[in-house]
Design an enzyme around this catalytic site. Sequence first.
Site, PDB file in Angstrom:
ATOM      1  N   HIS A 175       8.447  -7.599  -3.283  1.00 49.45           N
ATOM      2  CA  HIS A 175       7.187  -8.032  -3.914  1.00 49.45           C
ATOM      3  C   HIS A 175       7.354  -9.389  -4.609  1.00 49.45           C
ATOM      4  CE1 HIS A 175       4.744  -4.417  -3.370  1.00 49.45           C
ATOM      5  NE2 HIS A 175       5.891  -3.764  -3.412  1.00 49.45           N
ATOM      6  N   GLU A 198       5.131 -11.186  -5.786  1.00 48.89           N
ATOM      7  CA  GLU A 198       4.088 -11.398  -6.803  1.00 48.89           C
ATOM      8  C   GLU A 198       4.473 -10.899  -8.193  1.00 48.89           C
ATOM      9  OE1 GLU A 198       4.128  -9.230  -4.411  1.00 48.89           O
ATOM     10  OE2 GLU A 198       3.044  -7.389  -4.840  1.00 48.89           O
ATOM     11  N   SER A 234     -19.717 -15.191 -23.543  1.00 53.32           N
ATOM     12  CA  SER A 234     -19.604 -16.449 -24.300  1.00 53.32           C
ATOM     13  C   SER A 234     -19.316 -17.614 -23.364  1.00 53.32           C
ATOM     14  CB  SER A 234     -18.483 -16.357 -25.338  1.00 53.32           C
ATOM     15  OG  SER A 234     -18.777 -15.388 -26.295  1.00 53.32           O
ATOM     16  N   LYS A 251      -9.986 -12.853 -15.420  1.00 54.73           N
ATOM     17  CA  LYS A 251     -10.111 -13.002 -16.879  1.00 54.73           C
ATOM     18  C   LYS A 251      -9.335 -14.211 -17.416  1.00 54.73           C
ATOM     19  CE  LYS A 251     -11.791 -10.622 -20.424  1.00 54.73           C
ATOM     20  NZ  LYS A 251     -13.097  -9.942 -20.371  1.00 54.73           N
ATOM     21  N   SER A 258     -23.065 -11.110 -25.907  1.00 53.37           N
ATOM     22  CA  SER A 258     -22.544 -10.024 -26.741  1.00 53.37           C
ATOM     23  C   SER A 258     -21.509 -10.538 -27.729  1.00 53.37           C
ATOM     24  CB  SER A 258     -21.880  -8.970 -25.848  1.00 53.37           C
ATOM     25  OG  SER A 258     -20.699  -9.516 -25.279  1.00 53.37           O
ATOM     26  N   GLY A 259     -21.054 -11.790 -27.528  1.00 53.75           N
ATOM     27  CA  GLY A 259     -19.961 -12.295 -28.367  1.00 53.75           C
ATOM     28  C   GLY A 259     -18.611 -11.991 -27.735  1.00 53.75           C
ATOM     29  N   GLY A 260     -18.604 -11.283 -26.593  1.00 56.95           N
ATOM     30  CA  GLY A 260     -17.358 -11.044 -25.852  1.00 56.95           C
ATOM     31  C   GLY A 260     -16.988 -12.298 -25.070  1.00 56.95           C
ATOM     32  N   ASP A 309     -16.562 -12.920 -21.790  1.00 59.32           N
ATOM     33  CA  ASP A 309     -17.279 -13.271 -20.556  1.00 59.32           C
ATOM     34  C   ASP A 309     -18.658 -13.864 -20.832  1.00 59.32           C
ATOM     35  OD1 ASP A 309     -15.058 -12.059 -19.569  1.00 59.32           O
ATOM     36  OD2 ASP A 309     -16.066 -10.227 -18.926  1.00 59.32           O
ATOM     37  N   GLY A 354       0.855  -1.184   0.000  1.00 61.74           N
ATOM     38  CA  GLY A 354       0.000   0.000   0.000  1.00 61.74           C
ATOM     39  C   GLY A 354       0.888   1.229   0.000  1.00 61.74           C
ATOM     40  N   CYS A 366       5.518  -5.911   1.672  1.00 59.12           N
ATOM     41  CA  CYS A 366       5.818  -4.476   1.568  1.00 59.12           C
ATOM     42  C   CYS A 366       5.137  -3.685   2.695  1.00 59.12           C
ATOM     43  CB  CYS A 366       5.449  -3.964   0.183  1.00 59.12           C
ATOM     44  SG  CYS A 366       6.217  -2.376  -0.152  1.00 59.12           S
ATOM     45  N   TYR A 367       4.135  -2.883   2.393  1.00 61.73           N
ATOM     46  CA  TYR A 367       3.426  -2.174   3.472  1.00 61.73           C
ATOM     47  C   TYR A 367       2.904  -3.172   4.500  1.00 61.73           C
ATOM     48  CZ  TYR A 367      -0.084   0.727   5.842  1.00 61.73           C
ATOM     49  OH  TYR A 367      -0.822   1.392   6.781  1.00 61.73           O
TER      50      TYR A 367
END
Length: 512
Positions: free
Chosen positions: A167, A169, A227, A368, A221-223, A225, A53, A80-81
């Site tokens: 970090h 990650e 789909s 995603k 929508s064909g996107g 998510d 943070g 970190c923070y």
Amino acid sequence: MQKILVLDFGGQYNQLIARRVRDNGVYAEILPYTAPIDEIKSNGYSGIIFTGGPNSVFDLSSPHYSRSILELGIPVLGICYGCQLIAWMTGGEVKTAPVSEYGKIELNLRADSKLFKGIPEKSVVWMSHTDYIAAVPEGFEITATTDNCPCAAMENEEKGVYAVQFHPEVTHSQFGKELLHNFLYEICGCAGDWQMDSFIDRTVAELKEQIGDKKVVLGLSGGVDSSVAAGLLSRAVGNQLTCVFVDHGLMRKDEGDFVEKTFTSMFEMNFVRVNCQGHFLKKLRGVTDPEEKRKIVGTEFYNVFWEQIRKENATGFFAQGTIYPDRIESGKGAGTGQSVIKTHHNKVEMPKSVKFDGIIEPLKDLFKDEVRAVGEKLGIPRELVWRQPFPGPGLSVRILGEITAEKIRLVQDADAVLRDEMDKCGYAENLSQFFAVLPDAKSVGVMGDHRTYEDIIILRAVTTDNFMTADWARIPYEILERVSSRITNEVRGINRVVYDITSKPPATVEYE
Ligand code: XMP
């Protein structure tokens, strides 16, 4: 299923931490630092990670947490923070250094630690801090240092509390992945039960149970998510699912047909395609203002979609492709007590007059990349699963000025050539997004003995991690040459092709 809590103190890598935990086969969820201790206790976490943070722990207005979180008997890792916070909470001393430690730094291990199992004594880590731990709290041992940082890692093994100033990650930290793996498997005792195959089986079973013999309707929508949500729902309830696909004619060339073919041939469902290209053209006639165009497409989309739902007499459940990042409450905005759930521009809100038994969001816990993994496992074509972002208002924001059927043809045909060339040579993989734009401008050209006066096509291609900033892509000249020559030869009405060499900022990715 085992769960790790990522407690968000407002840093920029918070979602990344959760994703890295999940990459290790362990489910992780993010809560803001304002989450009550009772909620944390009752959720049954196997481990807790405090994120980074931007604040200083000794500033009392900074995000803090009750010390009792360290007494729950759940292993904790501070980053970190989060690392400084643990020191501050347990009686250590945190100070501000005269200069920040930033970038790739050599880490030296100083003691045996389960956290560093299998990691060499010297390695490179990513640092970004000004405050540092000047004196470790009682009961803690320093396990790593750098030249400038007397405590780059510390732990109280007995209490299961670990902290790293760097970090793990980010990929710049050489053994970050191993460190997180050690925390999850050596310290928290995780078994690795978060896998996409079992996610599909579990979700399909839950959907079957929840939906029973009722119906479900989904706006497709064909996107990516929507789909993938359609694929999951179809697997769960087949023909009880109706997908409504509004084709406003502002999609890429042949895209509407592709979406229809995919879902009608590969999945069991009722597929309703609403062809309303003419309606949208009529509403957009004479409109040139970008905001006005966006508003019209949004409003008409909403009207057409809900009109169709009414026509279908849809009952039962309403499903949508909300994903985890759409729902995460960030530590930054937290403290107001209000959840800051994002409404994505492309999600359709429900009018008050429509009544369903409930809302189903089968992807609500996925990032995603996990949505894509599920899509691939369900057999959805790569073209849909790896589809680039596409604006809700579609090509209306890539055709500057008034929109006409002829202009849609020009931009679609040029875009199709660009995509074809990029796919053929494999360069598409290097790009985050690329497309053609039709500016409201003509220029003089020459063809044989004739002077021409025709439209210009702009090619736009960017690379980016998060679309907040973006760089213009250095596409090799030979590829640009092929694209330009094919567009001017194959797309009637275009006599000039230009390439956009502007980054974001100062430009945006799209043009309107
Ligand atoms: P800009 O143009 O703001 O675009 O740099 C950043 C990213 O967002 C996409 N974009 C949209 N996506 N609805 C969407 O779902 C929209 O209205 C919209 N406008 C821009 C754009 O394609 C890029 O990926």
